[in-house]
Design a protein around this motif. Structure first.
Motif, PDB file in Angstrom:
ATOM      1  N   ALA A  12       0.842  -1.195   0.000  1.00  0.00           N
ATOM      2  CA  ALA A  12       0.000   0.000   0.000  1.00  0.00           C
ATOM      3  C   ALA A  12       0.875   1.243   0.000  1.00  0.00           C
ATOM      4  CB  ALA A  12      -0.908   0.005   1.220  1.00  0.00           C
ATOM      5  N   VAL A  13       0.461   2.234  -0.780  1.00  0.00           N
ATOM      6  CA  VAL A  13       1.096   3.555  -0.778  1.00  0.00           C
ATOM      7  C   VAL A  13       0.047   4.500  -0.203  1.00  0.00           C
ATOM      8  CG1 VAL A  13       2.120   5.382  -2.176  1.00  0.00           C
ATOM      9  CG2 VAL A  13       2.532   2.979  -2.764  1.00  0.00           C
ATOM     10  N   ILE A  14       0.418   5.162   0.911  1.00  0.00           N
ATOM     11  CA  ILE A  14      -0.565   5.884   1.729  1.00  0.00           C
ATOM     12  C   ILE A  14      -0.158   7.344   1.915  1.00  0.00           C
ATOM     13  CG2 ILE A  14      -1.673   5.961   4.005  1.00  0.00           C
ATOM     14  CD1 ILE A  14      -0.809   2.926   4.248  1.00  0.00           C
ATOM     15  N   ARG A  15      -1.155   8.221   1.786  1.00  0.00           N
ATOM     16  CA  ARG A  15      -0.949   9.654   1.999  1.00  0.00           C
ATOM     17  C   ARG A  15      -1.862  10.114   3.122  1.00  0.00           C
ATOM     18  NH1 ARG A  15      -0.462  12.960  -3.160  1.00  0.00           N
ATOM     19  NH2 ARG A  15       1.611  12.136  -2.842  1.00  0.00           N
ATOM     20  N   ASP A  16      -1.321  10.927   4.023  1.00  0.00           N
ATOM     21  CA  ASP A  16      -2.114  11.517   5.100  1.00  0.00           C
ATOM     22  C   ASP A  16      -2.888  12.710   4.536  1.00  0.00           C
ATOM     23  OD1 ASP A  16      -3.202  12.611   7.397  1.00  0.00           O
ATOM     24  OD2 ASP A  16      -1.285  12.964   8.390  1.00  0.00           O
ATOM     25  N   GLU A  17      -4.209  12.598   4.525  1.00  0.00           N
ATOM     26  CA  GLU A  17      -5.075  13.640   3.982  1.00  0.00           C
ATOM     27  C   GLU A  17      -5.867  14.342   5.084  1.00  0.00           C
ATOM     28  OE1 GLU A  17      -5.813  14.408   0.514  1.00  0.00           O
ATOM     29  OE2 GLU A  17      -3.913  13.382   0.149  1.00  0.00           O
ATOM     30  N   THR A  18      -5.481  14.155   6.349  1.00  0.00           N
ATOM     31  CA  THR A  18      -6.239  14.673   7.481  1.00  0.00           C
ATOM     32  C   THR A  18      -6.473  16.173   7.368  1.00  0.00           C
ATOM     33  OG1 THR A  18      -5.296  12.914   8.846  1.00  0.00           O
ATOM     34  CG2 THR A  18      -6.366  14.735  10.002  1.00  0.00           C
ATOM     35  N   SER A  19      -5.446  16.963   7.143  1.00  0.00           N
ATOM     36  CA  SER A  19      -5.590  18.426   7.054  1.00  0.00           C
ATOM     37  C   SER A  19      -6.457  18.820   5.871  1.00  0.00           C
ATOM     38  CB  SER A  19      -4.225  19.100   6.921  1.00  0.00           C
ATOM     39  OG  SER A  19      -3.461  18.870   8.068  1.00  0.00           O
ATOM     40  N   ARG A  20      -6.219  18.193   4.727  1.00  0.00           N
ATOM     41  CA  ARG A  20      -6.995  18.542   3.529  1.00  0.00           C
ATOM     42  C   ARG A  20      -8.470  18.194   3.712  1.00  0.00           C
ATOM     43  NH1 ARG A  20      -9.140  16.884  -0.878  1.00  0.00           N
ATOM     44  NH2 ARG A  20      -8.608  14.693  -0.751  1.00  0.00           N
ATOM     45  N   PHE A  21      -8.766  17.028   4.293  1.00  0.00           N
ATOM     46  CA  PHE A  21     -10.162  16.643   4.526  1.00  0.00           C
ATOM     47  C   PHE A  21     -10.835  17.606   5.501  1.00  0.00           C
ATOM     48  CE2 PHE A  21      -9.601  11.823   3.468  1.00  0.00           C
ATOM     49  CZ  PHE A  21      -9.520  12.133   2.125  1.00  0.00           C
ATOM     50  N   ALA A  22     -10.113  18.040   6.533  1.00  0.00           N
ATOM     51  CA  ALA A  22     -10.675  18.978   7.513  1.00  0.00           C
ATOM     52  C   ALA A  22     -10.978  20.316   6.840  1.00  0.00           C
ATOM     53  CB  ALA A  22      -9.714  19.171   8.675  1.00  0.00           C
ATOM     54  N   GLU A  23     -10.063  20.786   5.987  1.00  0.00           N
ATOM     55  CA  GLU A  23     -10.290  22.034   5.237  1.00  0.00           C
ATOM     56  C   GLU A  23     -11.500  21.908   4.332  1.00  0.00           C
ATOM     57  OE1 GLU A  23      -7.153  23.811   2.824  1.00  0.00           O
ATOM     58  OE2 GLU A  23      -5.762  23.425   4.484  1.00  0.00           O
ATOM     59  N   GLU A  24     -11.605  20.788   3.652  1.00  0.00           N
ATOM     60  CA  GLU A  24     -12.719  20.544   2.741  1.00  0.00           C
ATOM     61  C   GLU A  24     -14.057  20.566   3.498  1.00  0.00           C
ATOM     62  OE1 GLU A  24     -13.591  16.655   0.382  1.00  0.00           O
ATOM     63  OE2 GLU A  24     -11.881  17.678  -0.579  1.00  0.00           O
ATOM     64  N   LEU A  66     -14.876  24.191   4.452  1.00  0.00           N
ATOM     65  CA  LEU A  66     -15.352  24.957   3.297  1.00  0.00           C
ATOM     66  C   LEU A  66     -16.781  24.570   2.921  1.00  0.00           C
ATOM     67  CD1 LEU A  66     -12.145  25.031   1.078  1.00  0.00           C
ATOM     68  CD2 LEU A  66     -13.202  26.967   2.265  1.00  0.00           C
ATOM     69  N   LYS A  67     -17.085  23.274   2.948  1.00  0.00           N
ATOM     70  CA  LYS A  67     -18.448  22.828   2.637  1.00  0.00           C
ATOM     71  C   LYS A  67     -19.439  23.389   3.647  1.00  0.00           C
ATOM     72  CE  LYS A  67     -17.339  18.597   0.159  1.00  0.00           C
ATOM     73  NZ  LYS A  67     -17.308  17.146   0.192  1.00  0.00           N
ATOM     74  N   LYS A  68     -19.043  23.428   4.925  1.00  0.00           N
ATOM     75  CA  LYS A  68     -19.919  23.976   5.963  1.00  0.00           C
ATOM     76  C   LYS A  68     -20.124  25.469   5.740  1.00  0.00           C
ATOM     77  CE  LYS A  68     -20.456  24.501  10.976  1.00  0.00           C
ATOM     78  NZ  LYS A  68     -21.310  25.648  10.766  1.00  0.00           N
ATOM     79  N   ILE A 116     -19.971  27.099   2.904  1.00  0.00           N
ATOM     80  CA  ILE A 116     -20.850  27.253   1.746  1.00  0.00           C
ATOM     81  C   ILE A 116     -22.301  26.993   2.136  1.00  0.00           C
ATOM     82  CG2 ILE A 116     -21.472  26.241  -0.493  1.00  0.00           C
ATOM     83  CD1 ILE A 116     -18.402  25.875  -0.960  1.00  0.00           C
ATOM     84  N   ALA A 117     -22.513  25.913   2.888  1.00  0.00           N
ATOM     85  CA  ALA A 117     -23.881  25.584   3.329  1.00  0.00           C
ATOM     86  C   ALA A 117     -24.451  26.701   4.202  1.00  0.00           C
ATOM     87  CB  ALA A 117     -23.887  24.263   4.077  1.00  0.00           C
ATOM     88  N   ASP A 118     -23.621  27.243   5.114  1.00  0.00           N
ATOM     89  CA  ASP A 118     -24.066  28.350   5.977  1.00  0.00           C
ATOM     90  C   ASP A 118     -24.406  29.589   5.152  1.00  0.00           C
ATOM     91  OD1 ASP A 118     -23.658  26.703   8.146  1.00  0.00           O
ATOM     92  OD2 ASP A 118     -21.810  27.691   8.816  1.00  0.00           O
ATOM     93  N   LEU A 119     -23.560  29.905   4.173  1.00  0.00           N
ATOM     94  CA  LEU A 119     -23.814  31.063   3.316  1.00  0.00           C
ATOM     95  C   LEU A 119     -25.083  30.881   2.483  1.00  0.00           C
ATOM     96  CD1 LEU A 119     -20.191  31.862   2.104  1.00  0.00           C
ATOM     97  CD2 LEU A 119     -21.612  33.307   3.562  1.00  0.00           C
ATOM     98  N   GLU A 120     -25.265  29.663   1.946  1.00  0.00           N
ATOM     99  CA  GLU A 120     -26.453  29.398   1.131  1.00  0.00           C
ATOM    100  C   GLU A 120     -27.719  29.442   1.975  1.00  0.00           C
ATOM    101  OE1 GLU A 120     -25.507  25.675  -0.756  1.00  0.00           O
ATOM    102  OE2 GLU A 120     -24.536  26.685  -2.454  1.00  0.00           O
ATOM    103  N   SER A 121     -27.683  28.934   3.190  1.00  0.00           N
ATOM    104  CA  SER A 121     -28.878  28.963   4.036  1.00  0.00           C
ATOM    105  C   SER A 121     -29.177  30.374   4.512  1.00  0.00           C
ATOM    106  CB  SER A 121     -28.739  27.993   5.223  1.00  0.00           C
ATOM    107  OG  SER A 121     -27.733  28.453   6.107  1.00  0.00           O
ATOM    108  N   GLY A 122     -28.145  31.200   4.679  1.00  0.00           N
ATOM    109  CA  GLY A 122     -28.341  32.588   5.089  1.00  0.00           C
ATOM    110  C   GLY A 122     -28.838  33.464   3.945  1.00  0.00           C
ATOM    111  N   ALA A 123     -28.570  33.036   2.720  1.00  0.00           N
ATOM    112  CA  ALA A 123     -28.974  33.830   1.540  1.00  0.00           C
ATOM    113  C   ALA A 123     -30.421  33.593   1.170  1.00  0.00           C
ATOM    114  CB  ALA A 123     -28.071  33.487   0.360  1.00  0.00           C
ATOM    115  N   SER A 124     -31.037  32.518   1.696  1.00  0.00           N
ATOM    116  CA  SER A 124     -32.419  32.177   1.312  1.00  0.00           C
ATOM    117  C   SER A 124     -33.413  33.119   1.911  1.00  0.00           C
ATOM    118  CB  SER A 124     -32.764  30.764   1.770  1.00  0.00           C
ATOM    119  OG  SER A 124     -31.838  29.857   1.224  1.00  0.00           O
TER     120      SER A 124
END
Length: 142
Positions: free
Chosen positions: A115-127, A130-132, A134-142
């Motif tokens: 197996a070749v493994i990459r630690d994606e912990t920081s990137r997943f947390a950032e993602e 960002l999704k949260k 976006i969701a907060d901005l979209e719910s506030g814009a309604s």
């Protein structure tokens, strides 16, 4: 120009973890990046079961899949990038992405995996953040 490459030097020079386990899930190869990512030294990891880095709640599924792959000689993941949780030595949970390949002996019987493994912990947390946002901005814009 022809160059001779030392495999150990190559494995320790790359930034991704390289882990090889035998048919019984015992770790037989553990590079420097694996130590950095998971917190275990090579001495601690070699000879240990893969359970060392598999979180408790994923172990049964992992062990069943591993056994099935060793019996059949086939992994259903092939060259797909897998994204799963993993366990650090300190008990924290990591988000990793990896590819896995089957290894075979001279009689073409499955004898392990690499197996070749990459630690994606920081990137997943950032993602997730960002999704949260976006969701907060979209719910506030309604």
């Amino acid at each position: 120009m022809k160059t001779s490459v030392d495999l150990t030097q190559l494995l320790d020079a790359i930034g991704d973890a390289v882990i090889v386990a035998d048919a019984q899930e015992k770790i037989v190869l553990w590079n420097a990046a694996a130590s950095r990512i998971f917190g275990y030294s090579e001495e601690e990891a070699l000879g240990s079961a893969l359970d060392l880095i598999v979180p408790e709640r994923q172990r049964q599924r992992h062990n069943e899949g591993y056994s099935k792959s060793m019996e059949s000689g086939i992994t259903r993941y092939g060259t797909s990038l897998l994204k799963v949780p993993a366990k650090h030595k300190d008990g924290s949970i990591l988000s990793i992405a990896f590819t896995v390949g089957m290894l075979f002996d001279e009689s073409h019987k499955a004898c392990g995996v690499a197996a070749v493994i990459r630690d994606e912990t920081s990137r997943f947390a950032e993602e997730r953040m960002l999704k949260k946002r976006i969701a907060d901005l979209e719910s506030g814009a309604s």
